[in-house]
Design a protein around this motif. Structure first.
Motif, PDB file in Angstrom:
ATOM      1  N   VAL A  38      -3.177  -2.879   5.025  1.00 34.57           N
ATOM      2  CA  VAL A  38      -3.449  -3.073   6.457  1.00 34.57           C
ATOM      3  C   VAL A  38      -2.265  -2.498   7.251  1.00 34.57           C
ATOM      4  CG1 VAL A  38      -3.625  -4.845   8.263  1.00 34.57           C
ATOM      5  CG2 VAL A  38      -4.953  -5.091   6.140  1.00 34.57           C
ATOM      6  N   ALA A  39      -1.067  -2.580   6.646  1.00 30.27           N
ATOM      7  CA  ALA A  39       0.136  -2.021   7.289  1.00 30.27           C
ATOM      8  C   ALA A  39       0.093  -0.499   7.363  1.00 30.27           C
ATOM      9  CB  ALA A  39       1.384  -2.469   6.534  1.00 30.27           C
ATOM     10  N   ARG A  91      -2.474   0.854   8.727  1.00 29.69           N
ATOM     11  CA  ARG A  91      -3.287   1.066   9.933  1.00 29.69           C
ATOM     12  C   ARG A  91      -2.635   0.442  11.164  1.00 29.69           C
ATOM     13  NH1 ARG A  91      -8.908   1.542   8.591  1.00 29.69           N
ATOM     14  NH2 ARG A  91      -9.354   0.986  10.728  1.00 29.69           N
ATOM     15  N   VAL A  92      -1.889  -0.639  10.960  1.00 25.87           N
ATOM     16  CA  VAL A  92      -1.245  -1.343  12.081  1.00 25.87           C
ATOM     17  C   VAL A  92       0.190  -1.672  11.690  1.00 25.87           C
ATOM     18  CG1 VAL A  92      -1.469  -3.274  13.692  1.00 25.87           C
ATOM     19  CG2 VAL A  92      -3.467  -2.552  12.345  1.00 25.87           C
ATOM     20  N   SER A  97       5.446   0.336   6.846  1.00 24.64           N
ATOM     21  CA  SER A  97       4.261   0.938   7.474  1.00 24.64           C
ATOM     22  C   SER A  97       4.375   2.455   7.533  1.00 24.64           C
ATOM     23  CB  SER A  97       4.064   0.397   8.898  1.00 24.64           C
ATOM     24  OG  SER A  97       3.440  -0.853   8.848  1.00 24.64           O
ATOM     25  N   GLU A 112      -7.033  -0.760   1.432  1.00 21.67           N
ATOM     26  CA  GLU A 112      -6.098  -1.328   2.420  1.00 21.67           C
ATOM     27  C   GLU A 112      -6.154  -2.851   2.376  1.00 21.67           C
ATOM     28  OE1 GLU A 112      -8.164   0.946   5.329  1.00 21.67           O
ATOM     29  OE2 GLU A 112      -6.399   2.176   5.760  1.00 21.67           O
ATOM     30  N   GLY A 171       3.900  -3.540  12.461  1.00 25.10           N
ATOM     31  CA  GLY A 171       4.329  -4.764  13.140  1.00 25.10           C
ATOM     32  C   GLY A 171       5.822  -4.946  13.001  1.00 25.10           C
TER      33      GLY A 171
END
Ligand code: NDP
Length: 244
Positions: free
Chosen positions: A140-141, A143-144, A153, A181, A146
């Protein structure tokens, strides 16, 4: 499709997602080469693979070393008779805020998560047989981004870009590519976070929700792999239901 003579090479197969993926690919019928640095742990996974009736090959390798990647692919092809599926799963997550980061940790993440995956893909390409498949474990990191995941990321966004470029280059030749992901998965990944506060915070988040188990992601990988040749599952994001 996974056939009884299919051969898969899984990097990062000594623990977590890679270990479960190796076992599930073997249960589906593939012979599996297991790569990572910890040979003792690879041997334990090899026993689980062999218990399914499939063949296991232990290939100790540090994917950040190009010559070890070259040998890893060559040994797989020589010993198991070919290659159909490459699962680029080896990875490290050294979360740090940019201001506090040790640049050596950025380099390690780039060399393992990104360069290792790129080298393994390049080495595998000439050997992948008809219906060949490259599965790249992103996050997921990927795609987004943080707070504290900027460096991690950066590597996973890189994995996504590399995989899409590869897909376009090789689609005509029948290569399938899949980006996996995952969201939070209970593995050893967080054990190596260098900053104690960030590690504690990550462990707390993992305890607060019903996180994924490695076998949940392994199932997604086997699903993508076990499709007919004209079906290319390009991207699968799998989060715990409770992860916002
Ligand atoms: P683990 O720490 O359990 O597994 C990581 C694997 O990578 C181990 O087998 C480790 O083996 C291997 N590895 C690390 N460095 C190297 C290296 N230099 N050369 C070869 N192998 C190496 O964590 P996960 O199973 O969670 O991680 C697998 C992948 O999943 C990673 O790419 C990670 O980024 C990704 N991911 C994980 C998530 C999670 O929440 N757990 C979420 C999203 C993505 P060894 O130490 O023996 O070399």
């Amino acid at each position: 499709m996974i056939e009884d003579d299919s051969v898969a090479l899984v990097t990062g197969a000594s623990s977590g997602i890679g270990a479960e993926t190796a076992v599930q690919l073997a249960e589906a019928g593939a012979d599996v080469a297991l790569a990572a640095r910890r040979e003792d742990r690879l041997r334990e996974v090899a026993e689980r693979v062999e218990a399914t009736g499939s063949e296991a090959l232990v290939v100790p390798a540090d994917v950040s070393e190009r010559d070890e990647v070259v040998r890893m692919v060559a040994d797989t092809v020589d010993e198991l008779g070919g290659l159909d599926v490459l699962v680029n799963n080896a990875g490290v997550m050294l979360l740090e805020a940019v201001a506090d980061a040790d640049p050596a940790n950025w380099r390690t993440m780039i060399e393992v998560n990104l360069i290792g995956l790129m080298n393994a893909t390049k080495e595998a390409l000439p050997h992948l047989r008809d219906g060949g498949h490259v599965i790249n474990v992103s996050s997921v990191a990927g795609r987004v981004a943080g707070e504290t995941s900027s460096g991690y990321s950066a590597t996973k966004f890189g994995v996504n870009a590399f995989t899409e470029g590869l897909r376009q280059e090789e689609a005509d030749d029948g290569l399938r590519t899949t980006l996996i992901e995952p969201g939070f998965v209970e593995t050893e990944l967080a054990d190596h976070i260098p900053d104690e506060d960030i590690q504690d915070h990550t462990e707390e988040m993992l305890q607060e929700m019903d996180v994924l188990q490695p076998e949940d992601i392994a199932r997604a990988i086997v699903y993508a792999t076990d499709q007919p040749e004209h079906v290319s599952v390009n991207e699968l994001m799998v989060r715990p239901t409770g992860q916002a």
